[in-house]
Scaffold this active site. Sequence first.
Site, mmCIF file in Angstrom:
data_model
loop_
_atom_site.group_PDB
_atom_site.id
_atom_site.type_symbol
_atom_site.label_atom_id
_atom_site.label_comp_id
_atom_site.label_asym_id
_atom_site.label_seq_id
_atom_site.Cartn_x
_atom_site.Cartn_y
_atom_site.Cartn_z
ATOM 1 N N CYS A 183 -0.151 -2.850 -2.596
ATOM 2 C CA CYS A 183 -0.761 -1.840 -3.457
ATOM 3 C C CYS A 183 0.251 -0.774 -3.904
ATOM 4 O O CYS A 183 1.101 -1.056 -4.732
ATOM 5 C CB CYS A 183 -1.978 -1.214 -2.775
ATOM 6 S SG CYS A 183 -3.138 -0.459 -3.945
ATOM 7 N N HIS A 195 -5.608 -5.808 -0.083
ATOM 8 C CA HIS A 195 -5.836 -5.213 1.219
ATOM 9 C C HIS A 195 -6.674 -6.172 2.053
ATOM 10 O O HIS A 195 -6.896 -7.311 1.680
ATOM 11 C CB HIS A 195 -6.577 -3.875 1.075
ATOM 12 C CG HIS A 195 -5.838 -2.848 0.286
ATOM 13 N ND1 HIS A 195 -4.788 -2.118 0.797
ATOM 14 C CD2 HIS A 195 -6.007 -2.412 -0.995
ATOM 15 C CE1 HIS A 195 -4.350 -1.258 -0.120
ATOM 16 N NE2 HIS A 195 -5.061 -1.423 -1.217
#
Length: 239
Positions: free
Chosen positions: A93, A189
Amino acid sequence: MKLTIGYLYPELFNLYGDQGNIRCLEKRLQWRGIEADVIPLAVGEWIDFGGLDLICWGGCSDREQELAAGYLREIRQDFRAFAEDGGVVLAVCAAYQLLGQYYETEHKKIEGLGILDIHTRWEQKRLVGNVVLESSLFSMPVVGFENHAGRTDSGSCMPLGRVVCGNGNNGRDGFEGVIWKNVLATYLHGPLLPRNPQVCDFLLERALSRKYGQGIVLEALPDETEQRANRFVSHNRRL
């Protein structure tokens, strides 16, 4: 055998439980009788990149990302040399975005490390939800959870996979993440690695082969729980 794993800036980059990736790397080594040495690489500390085999880097908010950019300038040259030399990196991310040329937020442009030929721009609508990928590197789907406002143009980099469900890099081109040398960068994630044991072993084999010589193949682990977790997401894509 032994691998030294660096956890970059844990005090800033541990959004959505990305620290679980460290635990997964460590345990999958230990289950095979391979020693794992995990070193937190704190903000402002000198980093001996020559003593690292694998760097794990997680997600954070835009605020922490901006704070980290100043510290990253101090390690840019050594970090780039590590990656160029085949050092293994997992970046998730915000870390993915910071490996690129820049991240242009709503208010300013944050300079990245310039390791990857990518750039990211902020958009108001966040891309949120489960993601399922097909990747030529793995026989299992790659699954995870995305929550990002950035839209990443992956440039000349090879995508990690093709999006079957979800948005991916930008919600437009149908791809997610990138692979460059031994760098794997992604928005996923979850944390990513516990539900994707093949991805975890891919990183470990690359790190072991770089350190001890090409051709190292890890012995298989049972992985029943990991495979069930992977199937739950891939079979229930819209949950």
